[in-house]
Design a protein around this motif. Sequence first.
Motif, PDB file in Angstrom:
ATOM      1  N   PRO A  19       1.342   5.047   3.440  1.00 28.87           N
ATOM      2  CA  PRO A  19       1.860   5.263   2.089  1.00 28.87           C
ATOM      3  C   PRO A  19       1.484   6.649   1.576  1.00 28.87           C
ATOM      4  O   PRO A  19       0.501   7.250   2.013  1.00 28.87           O
ATOM      5  N   ASP A  45      -7.714   0.118  -0.221  1.00 30.49           N
ATOM      6  CA  ASP A  45      -6.629  -0.396  -1.063  1.00 30.49           C
ATOM      7  C   ASP A  45      -5.309  -0.431  -0.296  1.00 30.49           C
ATOM      8  O   ASP A  45      -4.538  -1.399  -0.393  1.00 30.49           O
ATOM      9  N   ALA A  46      -5.041   0.626   0.469  1.00 27.15           N
ATOM     10  CA  ALA A  46      -3.795   0.685   1.236  1.00 27.15           C
ATOM     11  C   ALA A  46      -3.757  -0.404   2.299  1.00 27.15           C
ATOM     12  O   ALA A  46      -2.706  -1.015   2.553  1.00 27.15           O
ATOM     13  N   ARG A  48      -5.394  -3.325   2.213  1.00 27.11           N
ATOM     14  CA  ARG A  48      -5.199  -4.624   1.541  1.00 27.11           C
ATOM     15  C   ARG A  48      -3.712  -4.875   1.265  1.00 27.11           C
ATOM     16  O   ARG A  48      -3.197  -5.977   1.488  1.00 27.11           O
ATOM     17  N   ASP A  49      -3.040  -3.846   0.779  1.00 29.73           N
ATOM     18  CA  ASP A  49      -1.611  -3.975   0.478  1.00 29.73           C
ATOM     19  C   ASP A  49      -0.810  -4.215   1.757  1.00 29.73           C
ATOM     20  O   ASP A  49       0.102  -5.055   1.778  1.00 29.73           O
ATOM     21  N   LEU A  50      -1.157  -3.497   2.825  1.00 27.53           N
ATOM     22  CA  LEU A  50      -0.459  -3.673   4.102  1.00 27.53           C
ATOM     23  C   LEU A  50      -0.628  -5.091   4.634  1.00 27.53           C
ATOM     24  O   LEU A  50       0.346  -5.724   5.069  1.00 27.53           O
ATOM     25  N   ALA A  52      -1.232  -7.808   3.058  1.00 31.00           N
ATOM     26  CA  ALA A  52      -0.434  -8.740   2.250  1.00 31.00           C
ATOM     27  C   ALA A  52       1.025  -8.723   2.694  1.00 31.00           C
ATOM     28  O   ALA A  52       1.677  -9.778   2.779  1.00 31.00           O
ATOM     29  N   LYS A  53       1.539  -7.556   3.021  1.00 35.15           N
ATOM     30  CA  LYS A  53       2.926  -7.443   3.470  1.00 35.15           C
ATOM     31  C   LYS A  53       3.106  -8.025   4.868  1.00 35.15           C
ATOM     32  O   LYS A  53       4.139  -8.653   5.161  1.00 35.15           O
ATOM     33  N   ASP A  64      -4.970  -2.993  10.580  1.00 30.82           N
ATOM     34  CA  ASP A  64      -5.156  -2.080   9.452  1.00 30.82           C
ATOM     35  C   ASP A  64      -4.118  -0.967   9.450  1.00 30.82           C
ATOM     36  O   ASP A  64      -4.223  -0.018   8.677  1.00 30.82           O
ATOM     37  N   GLU A 352       9.647   2.835   4.632  1.00 27.95           N
ATOM     38  CA  GLU A 352       8.884   1.585   4.700  1.00 27.95           C
ATOM     39  C   GLU A 352       9.816   0.379   4.643  1.00 27.95           C
ATOM     40  O   GLU A 352       9.605  -0.618   5.342  1.00 27.95           O
ATOM     41  N   TRP A 356      10.052  -2.624   7.586  1.00 26.94           N
ATOM     42  CA  TRP A 356       9.951  -4.077   7.431  1.00 26.94           C
ATOM     43  C   TRP A 356      11.242  -4.780   7.851  1.00 26.94           C
ATOM     44  O   TRP A 356      11.201  -5.926   8.335  1.00 26.94           O
TER      45      TRP A 356
END
Length: 371
Positions: A19, A45-46, A48-50, A52-53, A64, A352, A356
Amino acid sequence: MAGLHAPFRFDYVGSFLRPEALKRARADFTAGSITAEELTAVEDDAIRDLVAKQKAAGYHVITDGEFRRSYWHLDFMWGLEGIEHIELDHGYRFHGEETTHGSARVTGRIGGADHPFVRHYQFMRQFEEEGVIAKQTLPAPAQTLAELFREDNGTQTTRVYPDLDELIRDVAIAYRMVIRDLYDAGCRTVQLDDCTWGMIVDASYWKHREGAGLTVENEAERYLRINNLALEGLPDDLTVTTHICRGNYHSTYACEGSYDAVAPYVFARENVDALYLEYDDERSGGFEPLAQVPPDKKVVLGLITTKSPVLEDRDAVIRRIHEAERYVPLDRLYLSPQCGFASCEIGNKLTEEQQWAKLALVRQIAQEVWG
């Protein structure tokens, strides 16, 4: 998670597009405007967001995204004892593009104590849950050996290690230590990423090695030897896989050539549980070398490309899976992209959202083929 291990029917290699906030933070850290702790907080933080996705996409494996790395391979090498980060006056020469200039050079006895990747895994383990495991990707020992002899690096390597056997032994022992530390931290799936096999099947590679007295066969034996030596004595409940491709940088490639010449080595004799294989275009040749895969190994077909945003034709991919079934039974075949989405920080040329969409297609096809 007990009993859960890679590969999965729909799977992926490991790296993801960085990101923009992470890219800015890494640039700021390099410029000296933020601290290492501040960079780590952005990375956390990045990631954690990844994760979740990844979970929202329905995948059983999390990584990671290699968000703490500049390169898929060099950062690991820099974390070993006796190896330092250097910058060359040029990068790897890919087709149509040159990479950034990082490399790795021997400074002393190589060891694997207190490797930072163990801490990276420890952060990831908190996100494991029922039906979801974290895997740890590492460059293969053969990749480290190859880097230490890349161009002028070999002069320093032979100065520190005049005995090649001693170098191979120390690299293998260092890897064993890192992998054992990962295991003790809870890791049960390790993936060895390995471009050496793709390198030595490329005719242009040998043009640069003329006169060195080397052959595909003796290079393959050397790479097989160091990889297998690093895997000796590891716990029975540790799954080790390997991923093979021909380079992946900003949607370009480094090498081309079929697996025919190396299949008797890496397919038939490398002591791994599964092979993640690049097969997204004609550069990888046909499926015939899969006949060399023994019945105790699984094959993950990398039929979806991360180099282009264009979605593959579902029916064409399904036909290719059944073509591969001529050589490996369907119950030992799996599906993934051919490589990561960002083997280096720069990433491949897609968004991105398109990243996905590729993974959604992998899952859709796998569920149609295997149920």
